[in-house]
Structure formats: structure tokens, C-alpha cells
Design an enzyme around this catalytic site. Structure first.
Site, PDB file in Angstrom:
ATOM      1  N   ARG A  52       0.832  -1.203   0.000  1.00 39.02           N
ATOM      2  CA  ARG A  52       0.000   0.000   0.000  1.00 39.02           C
ATOM      3  C   ARG A  52       0.867   1.254   0.000  1.00 39.02           C
ATOM      4  O   ARG A  52       0.527   2.266  -0.610  1.00 39.02           O
ATOM      5  CB  ARG A  52      -0.951   0.004   1.207  1.00 39.02           C
ATOM      6  N   TYR A 105     -16.885  15.905 -16.763  1.00 40.59           N
ATOM      7  CA  TYR A 105     -17.320  14.539 -16.536  1.00 40.59           C
ATOM      8  C   TYR A 105     -18.298  14.490 -15.361  1.00 40.59           C
ATOM      9  O   TYR A 105     -18.038  15.053 -14.292  1.00 40.59           O
ATOM     10  CB  TYR A 105     -16.099  13.666 -16.266  1.00 40.59           C
ATOM     11  N   ASP A 177      -7.773  18.549 -15.589  1.00 45.20           N
ATOM     12  CA  ASP A 177      -8.050  17.176 -15.982  1.00 45.20           C
ATOM     13  C   ASP A 177      -7.631  17.040 -17.441  1.00 45.20           C
ATOM     14  O   ASP A 177      -8.252  17.598 -18.341  1.00 45.20           O
ATOM     15  CB  ASP A 177      -9.536  16.873 -15.809  1.00 45.20           C
ATOM     16  N   LYS A 202      -8.284   5.625 -19.639  1.00 46.89           N
ATOM     17  CA  LYS A 202      -8.637   6.078 -20.975  1.00 46.89           C
ATOM     18  C   LYS A 202      -7.429   6.021 -21.924  1.00 46.89           C
ATOM     19  O   LYS A 202      -6.886   4.966 -22.165  1.00 46.89           O
ATOM     20  CB  LYS A 202      -9.246   7.475 -20.888  1.00 46.89           C
TER      21      LYS A 202
END
Length: 384
Positions: A52, A105, A177, A202
Site C-alpha cells: 500500500r 465529466y 483534468d 482512458k
């Protein structure tokens, strides 16, 4: 030649990707492990303790994406929204204010409006292409100016450098973004932005086979805060997903060239189609943001949207009638996708200022032969 002097295509293949020193393997291995043996208590090998907090495969991706965005810190997450949440937690507290574009978005708006606003964060949405409107929206309590360009789904273009100037004059952190453009076409940090966020699902991953997100910045203090959220909240990218993302990045530049050329051809072909009211694509000279996009981007990307003259029913039929353009959420893969934002990617913003008109169809143009893609859309449109 130092790495920073190397061209984008070279860094996309080599940054953070040194061959395995033990075997000489050209492709670094996947470190599929949850923990690491210590040489005595606190004796971490290479700084790795527990998956982690860090993993060599994830580290290689973080180094790579930071290089491509011309930043110094890359932090990888299990999804794009996890990356967005980390930067929001690192910059906002109760009573703070964020300014968001009115065409982003739907998941970004949902994240802020449904999870952060209830904790006391204040949200204003504004037309980001209107600099006067952006200035008017800023308050003494504004901490973040959130820019998405090209925007989703109407492909609005924001002048990043101009908004950076406005934001920094007000002491505001400017977040961009960059998912739709990718660093192959646009590098916001070089235009003055403080932070870049990505859904690496993406274009960066590029093959519709991995979920992930990233934050990139050159601000040491902010990067430390984001890394703490990454560690403490635990939304880290797993080793195999990190490896797949690195694999996708190696062809990012050549893929984006093909995505862009195909999308431009599709946009130009259908710009005057009788069934289509409007094509939203910044590569068209008729697009209101074309000049700015041509200045701050090296290509116009693979995303476009169309509005249908005959309204909602026509848009739904188009979205459900193509063959090569598969009806699915997401975007940026090598295969072409088509979607109906009003009930798919932007269903969560119905009834808000971000609501998407029901006659809009969003298209992710892949890298197939463009003649086949045009023929597929042509065959679907007569049914509209």
C-alpha cells in the site's frame, strides 16, 4: 543527454523502465507481492515496506507519467475518481470553495457535490471559456479552480494559461483534468497549472483493459499531502494494472496521432450531414475553441460529440445502431465506442447546470481504418 532532454516518444518508452539488473530482462518484471522482507527492523530494501505504501511496478509508472507530464511527482491510484478525490482532500477543507467547469465529466461533479459539499465545501460551476465569468466566480475562500479541457462531452476548450494567470492572481490552486488530450497532445504543467489529473483508464492505458488514475505535480508540499492520502486511504493501483498501464503508454504517441487523424476525418465528413445538427470537435475551424486548441495542443484528440436534428429518439437510435462503434461507457481505447451521455456517463448530473441535452451522442474514435468507421456511422444515420 539527460532524460529531461529526451523527446516525448523516447521518454514514453524508457522513463522509469530500466532493464532488470538481475536477469537483464528488457521489460521490468511485475512485482506481484503484498509485502517486502526487511533487513532488520526498519531496514527497507529500496524503501519498500508494504504494497500500500509502495511497490516497484507502481513506482515505475509514477516515474513515467511524471516525466510525460513534465512534472516531478506522479502518484498512481486505483481509478481516475480516486485520484481526483485525493487531490480534493489535499486542497479543500470545510468552508473552502471550488470553481468547476459547467461541462465536465459527470462523475467529477458527483464526487464533489455528493461527497465533498456535505462536509462543508462550497461548489460553483461556471463557463470556463468565459474568463470574466471565472473571475466573478472566485471568492476569498476559493482554493481550487478545476479545469477540464477538452471538456466532456461538449469538447469545450479552455485557455489554460489564461486561467492559470487568473487563478494564481487569486492564490488558487489550478487543477487540469488532462484525460481527453493525454500528455501526448497537451501538457498543462508547462502552461503553469499546479496539478494534472488523469483517468489512466482512458488514453494512457489505451486498450480498455485496465482501471486507474494519476495525479502529477511539481509542488513538493502538495505531492506529500496527496501521497499521504494515497497511503492512508489506500486507493492504490495494483501491480498488474500498473504494468498494463506502462505497456499502454509505450504506444501512446503513435496511438494519439491515429486517434486524432481519424476523429478529424469523421468530424469533417459529418459536419454537413443532414441528420446532424452540430459536430463538437475542436479540430474543426468552426469550433469556437479551435484557435486556442491549436495553440495549446499538438493535436485535437479522438473524442467528438454530435447533436441530432430530430432530437432524443434519433440520438438513442444512432447510439444503438452502429456495429464498429460499440455502445459502452468509457473512451480512449484502440476500439471505437459510442455513448449516450444523458443516461450513461452524465446521468448523475441530470437536473443540474451540467445536464447534457438528450439529443447528444458522444463518440470515441478508435484507430481502426477510418473509411470503415465513416461507413459504420453512415449506415446507422439513415435510420435516424
Amino acid at each position: 543527454m539527460t532524460e529531461s532532454q529526451q523527446a516525448f516518444n523516447t521518454r514514453a518508452i524508457h522513463a522509469g523502465q530500466e532493464f532488470d539488473p538481475t536477469t537483464g530482462a528488457v521489460v521490468p518484471p511485475i512485482y506481484q507481492t503484498s509485502t517486502f522482507v526487511q533487513d532488520g527492523i526498519g531496514g527497507f530494501r529500496g524503501g519498500y515496506e508494504y504494497a500500500r505504501s509502495g511497490n516497484p511496478t507502481r513506482s515505475s509508472l509514477e516515474t513515467l507519467i511524471a516525466s510525460l507530464e513534465s512534472g516531478t511527482h506522479g502518484i498512481a491510484f486505483s481509478s481516475g475518481l480516486a485520484a481526483e478525490d485525493a487531490i480534493l482532500r489535499s486542497t479543500l477543507a470545510s468552508g473552502d470553495h471550488i470553481v468547476l467547469g459547467n461541462d465536465v465529466y459527470g462523475g467529477t461533479h458527483r464526487l464533489i457535490n455528493r461527497l465533498h459539499v456535505p462536509t462543508g465545501v462550497e461548489l460553483t460551476t461556471v463557463e470556463m471559456s468565459d474568463s470574466d465569468a471565472v473571475r466573478a466566480a472566485l471568492r476569498p475562500t476559493t482554493k481550487v479552480l478545476w479545469v477540464e479541457t477538452p471538456s466532456n462531452p461538449l469538447m469545450k476548450i479552455t485557455d489554460i494559461a489564461e486561467l492559470v494567470e487568473i487563478g494564481h492572481a487569486a492564490g488558487v490552486t489550478v487543477v487540469v483534468d488532462n484525460t481527453f488530450a493525454s500528455p501526448a497532445l497537451q501538457q498543462p504543467l508547462l502552461l503553469g497549472a499546479d496539478v494534472v489529473v488523469h483517468s489512466t483508464t482512458k488514453y494512457i492505458g489505451g486498450h480498455s483493459d485496465v482501471l486507474g488514475g494519476a495525479v502529477v505535480t511539481s509542488d513538493d508540499e502538495l505531492a506529500e499531502k496527496v501521497r499521504f492520502v494515497q497511503f492512508a486511504a489506500g486507493a492504490v493501483l495494483a501491480p498488474f494494472e500498473a504494468w498494463l498501464t506502462v505497456r499502454g503508454i509505450k504506444t501512446l504517441a503513435v496511438r494519439m496521432e491515429r486517434h486524432s487523424s481519424n476523429a478529424l476525418a469523421v468530424a469533417q465528413h459529418f459536419a454537413e450531414h443532414p441528420a446532424i445538427e452540430r459536430v463538437y470537435y475542436p479540430g474543426l475551424e468552426s469550433h469556437p475553441g479551435h484557435r486556442i486548441a491549436a495553440t495549446q495542443m499538438s493535436g485535437f484528440g479522438g473524442m467528438l460529440s454530435v447533436s441530432l436534428r430530430d432530437g432524443e429518439g434519433a440520438a438513442r437510435r444512432l447510439a444503438e445502431s452502429t456495429k464498429l462503434f460499440q455502445l459502452a461507457e468509457s473512451l480512449g481505447g484502440v476500439e471505437s465506442l459510442i455513448g449516450y451521455p444523458s443516461e450513461m456517463t452524465h446521468a448523475s448530473v441530470r437536473g443540474t447546470p451540467l445536464e447534457v441535452a438528450p439529443n447528444i451522442v458522444r463518440i470515441s474514435v478508435g484507430i481502426e481504418d477510418v473509411a470503415d468507421l465513416i461507413a459504420d456511422l453512415e449506415s446507422a444515420l439513415p435510420r435516424v
